[in-house]
Design an enzyme around this catalytic site. Structure first.
Site, PDB file in Angstrom:
ATOM      1  CG  HIS A  70      -2.023  -0.939   1.182  1.00  0.00           C
ATOM      2  ND1 HIS A  70      -3.073  -0.908   2.051  1.00  0.00           N
ATOM      3  CD2 HIS A  70      -2.270  -1.955   0.325  1.00  0.00           C
ATOM      4  CE1 HIS A  70      -3.929  -1.875   1.744  1.00  0.00           C
ATOM      5  NE2 HIS A  70      -3.456  -2.528   0.704  1.00  0.00           N
ATOM      6  CE1 TYR A  90      -4.855   3.710   9.337  1.00  0.00           C
ATOM      7  CE2 TYR A  90      -5.199   3.824  11.709  1.00  0.00           C
ATOM      8  CZ  TYR A  90      -4.530   3.305  10.617  1.00  0.00           C
ATOM      9  OH  TYR A  90      -3.523   2.389  10.808  1.00  0.00           O
ATOM     10  N   PRO A 111      -2.788  -0.233  19.049  1.00  0.00           N
ATOM     11  CG  PRO A 111      -4.402  -1.837  18.560  1.00  0.00           C
ATOM     12  CD  PRO A 111      -3.833  -1.053  19.675  1.00  0.00           C
ATOM     13  CE  LYS A 165       4.995   3.089  13.278  1.00  0.00           C
ATOM     14  NZ  LYS A 165       4.994   2.661  11.901  1.00  0.00           N
ATOM     15  CE1 TYR A 210      -0.668   3.799   9.912  1.00  0.00           C
ATOM     16  CE2 TYR A 210       0.253   2.728   7.962  1.00  0.00           C
ATOM     17  CZ  TYR A 210      -0.709   2.801   8.963  1.00  0.00           C
ATOM     18  OH  TYR A 210      -1.696   1.849   9.008  1.00  0.00           O
TER      19      TYR A 210
HETATM   20  C1  LIG Z   1      -5.854  -6.694  18.093  1.00  0.00           C
HETATM   21  C2  LIG Z   1      -4.408  -6.378  17.823  1.00  0.00           C
HETATM   22  C3  LIG Z   1      -4.038  -5.743  16.651  1.00  0.00           C
HETATM   23  C4  LIG Z   1      -2.713  -5.434  16.401  1.00  0.00           C
HETATM   24  N1  LIG Z   1      -2.390  -4.788  15.237  1.00  0.00           N
HETATM   25  C5  LIG Z   1      -1.088  -4.529  14.961  1.00  0.00           C
HETATM   26  C6  LIG Z   1      -0.699  -3.950  13.707  1.00  0.00           C
HETATM   27  O1  LIG Z   1      -1.524  -3.668  12.838  1.00  0.00           O
HETATM   28  N2  LIG Z   1       0.622  -3.745  13.458  1.00  0.00           N
HETATM   29  C7  LIG Z   1       1.572  -4.062  14.389  1.00  0.00           C
HETATM   30  O2  LIG Z   1       2.766  -3.857  14.123  1.00  0.00           O
HETATM   31  N3  LIG Z   1       1.232  -4.608  15.598  1.00  0.00           N
HETATM   32  C8  LIG Z   1      -0.074  -4.856  15.908  1.00  0.00           C
HETATM   33  N4  LIG Z   1      -0.415  -5.456  17.104  1.00  0.00           N
HETATM   34  C9  LIG Z   1       0.631  -5.780  18.064  1.00  0.00           C
HETATM   35  C10 LIG Z   1       1.362  -7.063  17.735  1.00  0.00           C
HETATM   36  O3  LIG Z   1       0.467  -8.127  17.532  1.00  0.00           O
HETATM   37  C11 LIG Z   1       2.338  -7.380  18.872  1.00  0.00           C
HETATM   38  O4  LIG Z   1       3.089  -6.228  19.144  1.00  0.00           O
HETATM   39  C12 LIG Z   1       3.255  -8.544  18.517  1.00  0.00           C
HETATM   40  O5  LIG Z   1       2.541  -9.762  18.595  1.00  0.00           O
HETATM   41  C13 LIG Z   1       4.467  -8.599  19.446  1.00  0.00           C
HETATM   42  O6  LIG Z   1       5.213  -9.759  19.200  1.00  0.00           O
HETATM   43  P1  LIG Z   1       5.986 -10.486  20.372  1.00  0.00           P
HETATM   44  O7  LIG Z   1       6.647 -11.654  19.749  1.00  0.00           O
HETATM   45  O8  LIG Z   1       6.779  -9.505  21.137  1.00  0.00           O
HETATM   46  O9  LIG Z   1       4.858 -10.958  21.397  1.00  0.00           O
HETATM   47  P2  LIG Z   1       3.703 -12.032  21.198  1.00  0.00           P
HETATM   48  O10 LIG Z   1       3.218 -12.045  19.801  1.00  0.00           O
HETATM   49  O11 LIG Z   1       2.731 -11.770  22.294  1.00  0.00           O
HETATM   50  O12 LIG Z   1       4.421 -13.421  21.431  1.00  0.00           O
HETATM   51  C14 LIG Z   1       4.793 -13.869  22.720  1.00  0.00           C
HETATM   52  C15 LIG Z   1       4.787 -15.390  22.726  1.00  0.00           C
HETATM   53  O13 LIG Z   1       5.242 -15.835  23.990  1.00  0.00           O
HETATM   54  C16 LIG Z   1       4.427 -16.908  24.415  1.00  0.00           C
HETATM   55  N5  LIG Z   1       4.487 -16.979  25.867  1.00  0.00           N
HETATM   56  C17 LIG Z   1       3.905 -16.148  26.770  1.00  0.00           C
HETATM   57  N6  LIG Z   1       4.203 -16.526  28.012  1.00  0.00           N
HETATM   58  C18 LIG Z   1       4.991 -17.622  27.910  1.00  0.00           C
HETATM   59  C19 LIG Z   1       5.621 -18.471  28.851  1.00  0.00           C
HETATM   60  N7  LIG Z   1       5.477 -18.268  30.171  1.00  0.00           N
HETATM   61  N8  LIG Z   1       6.342 -19.496  28.414  1.00  0.00           N
HETATM   62  C20 LIG Z   1       6.517 -19.718  27.062  1.00  0.00           C
HETATM   63  N9  LIG Z   1       5.932 -18.948  26.124  1.00  0.00           N
HETATM   64  C21 LIG Z   1       5.185 -17.919  26.550  1.00  0.00           C
HETATM   65  C22 LIG Z   1       3.056 -16.568  23.869  1.00  0.00           C
HETATM   66  O14 LIG Z   1       2.202 -17.704  23.754  1.00  0.00           O
HETATM   67  C23 LIG Z   1       3.406 -15.971  22.515  1.00  0.00           C
HETATM   68  O15 LIG Z   1       3.427 -16.947  21.499  1.00  0.00           O
HETATM   69  C24 LIG Z   1      -1.726  -5.779  17.372  1.00  0.00           C
HETATM   70  C25 LIG Z   1      -2.085  -6.435  18.554  1.00  0.00           C
HETATM   71  C26 LIG Z   1      -3.409  -6.739  18.791  1.00  0.00           C
HETATM   72  C27 LIG Z   1      -3.775  -7.436  20.061  1.00  0.00           C
END
Ligand SMILES: Cc1cc2nc3c(=O)[nH]c(=O)nc-3n(C[C@H](O)[C@H](O)[C@H](O)COP(=O)(O)OP(=O)(O)OC[C@H]3O[C@@H](n4cnc5c(N)ncnc54)[C@H](O)[C@@H]3O)c2cc1C
Length: 391
Positions: free
Chosen positions: A72, A201, A293, A297, A385
């Site tokens: 996009h 948006y 969100p 980011k 963005y």
């Molecule tokens: C509704 C929604 C929309 C979003 N939209 C966007 C967007 O458009 N763009 C964007 O950039 N971001 C967006 N985000 C944010 C994005 O999804 C997160 O920032 C991203 O998932 C972060 O990745 P992470 O690997 O740090 O954490 P997570 O994806 O939360 O991964 C953490 C992992 O650790 C595991 N875990 C947790 N505790 C334990 C434990 N004790 N032992 C072993 N494993 C464990 C979990 O099961 C999970 O698989 C959105 C979030 C939500 C909720």
């Protein structure tokens, strides 16, 4: 068991870190609480910054992303009954966003790790990071009914906002900065082609709404709702009716609807824990920081953190230098706070606040008009963005 880097969490942060380390010849084991099927189906983020795309493509896990991702070159701000396009191709030439679901990124990374012989242990429980203040940290966990012990050089806490790694850091060692917003997002995934080519948006007196997509046949929508909203109070008919009122505000524009596949309520909050390191434990991604969100980011910031951590660990393993590891937290936090501000700004600009006496609404409208009419203001939104190259 023994490895160089023990990684807790197989979300985007943990999996990408494991992949990048492997390319530098550094071994890791990833411990994940959920099943492979669960993490591969968890629908969350979908907007990838240019830098995130470059990382995935440049490290060999971007083939499907290049084939299936939707590039996009702009987004639309919709308010006052008119559309206002933020044109990336003119404001930030050469940079764009790509729509590609987080679960697809996760699938690609898991496939790449397993194909390269990487170790990901799914469905582990009772994970306990220990001896994190020392140079010989340990992770204890249960897998297949057996208590196991993973000795490592460092631990990467990539276990999201409710994980165990941040909680393992002693009281007083971290400073937490947080903001709760008085609303949540009702997120809906629907089996219907997008109603527009780009994200919309929409700011309205009834609250914010977002039209997004995950593929040519899947649309993603968000509605601002009360913070403690019960999803059961939003049958499909009510959801579509409210979305229409908030987003069908431009003459002639019509929203397509279709079967709802998923509906969730996500409270909006901002959170940062500083520093992102304690001894041999390094926090990355949502384990260290959360953004609402609105700025799209979270996933991108997680990818940035693990890129910085990989470079630092690679330097340490190559010649014992600790400079980059010592700077890890400060390097990441510079970008974290830029992104915190942008996400807070987009959130404040577009949502309605219940306690507003009209003053805040007029400020929002003035700022929206400014962004819609000034290239300088629009360029600031656009470069944040698509992702700043350097912070
Ligand atoms: C509704 C929604 C929309 C979003 N939209 C966007 C967007 O458009 N763009 C964007 O950039 N971001 C967006 N985000 C944010 C994005 O999804 C997160 O920032 C991203 O998932 C972060 O990745 P992470 O690997 O740090 O954490 P997570 O994806 O939360 O991964 C953490 C992992 O650790 C595991 N875990 C947790 N505790 C334990 C434990 N004790 N032992 C072993 N494993 C464990 C979990 O099961 C999970 O698989 C959105 C979030 C939500 C909720």
């Amino acid at each position: 068991m023994r490895t160089q880097v023990g990684i807790v969490g197989a979300g985007p942060a943990g999996l990408l870190l494991s992949h990048l380390l492997h390319l530098h010849g550094i071994g890791s084991v990833v411990l994940e609480a959920h099943s492979r099927d669960y993490v591969e189906k968890r629908v969350r983020a979908g907007v990838l910054e240019q830098g995130t795309v470059n990382t995935l493509v440049g490290t060999g896990v971007g083939d499907r992303l290049l084939r299936e991702g939707l590039v996009h070159h702009g987004i639309e701000l919709r308010f006052g009954g008119r559309p206002h396009r933020i044109a990336f191709e003119r404001l930030v030439p050469g940079r764009a966003i790509t729509i590609y679901g987080q679960q697809e990124v996760v699938k690609d990374l898991i496939a790449a790790r397993l194909a390269a012989g990487g170790q990901i242990l799914f469905e582990v429980s009772d994970v306990v990071p220990d001896d994190i203040a020392t140079a010989c940290p340990v992770i204890s966990f249960t897998h297949d009914g057996h208590r196991r012990r993973l000795d490592c050089d460092v631990i990467a806490g990539c276990d999201g906002s409710h994980g165990v790694c941040r909680a393992a850091i002693p009281d007083g060692a971290l400073t937490v900065f947080a903001r709760e917003y008085p609303f949540a997002w009702l997120g809906v995934l629907a089996e219907v082609p997008p109603s527009a080519d780009e994200l919309i948006y929409a700011h309205s007196d009834r609250g914010f709404a977002l039209h997004s997509m995950r593929s040519p046949s899947l649309s993603r929508f968000y509605l601002q709702v009360d913070r403690d909203e019960d999803v059961a109070k939003w049958p499909d008919e009510r959801f579509w009716a409210e979305l229409r009122v908030r987003i069908e505000t431009v003459p002639g524009w019509r929203l397509r609807d279709g079967p709802v596949l998923e509906k969730i309520v996500t409270p909006m909050r901002s959170f940062v824990a500083e520093p992102m390191r304690y001894g041999s434990l390094y926090l990355a991604g949502d384990a260290a920081h959360i953004v609402p969100p609105t700025g799209a980011k979270g996933l991108n910031l997680a990818a940035f953190d693990v890129g910085v951590l990989t470079e630092a660990l690679a330097a340490w393993y190559a010649d014992g230098s600790t400079g980059l590891l010592d700077e890890y937290s400060a390097t990441c936090l510079r970008r974290v706070w830029r992104v915190q501000h942008f996400s807070w700004w987009m959130t404040t600009l577009l949502h309605t606040f219940g306690d507003d006496d009209g003053y805040g609404r007029r400020l929002q409208r003035s700022q929206l008009e400014y962004v819609a009419s000034s290239d300088a203001a629009a360029a600031s939104l656009a470069e944040n963005y698509v992702g700043l190259a350097r912070v």
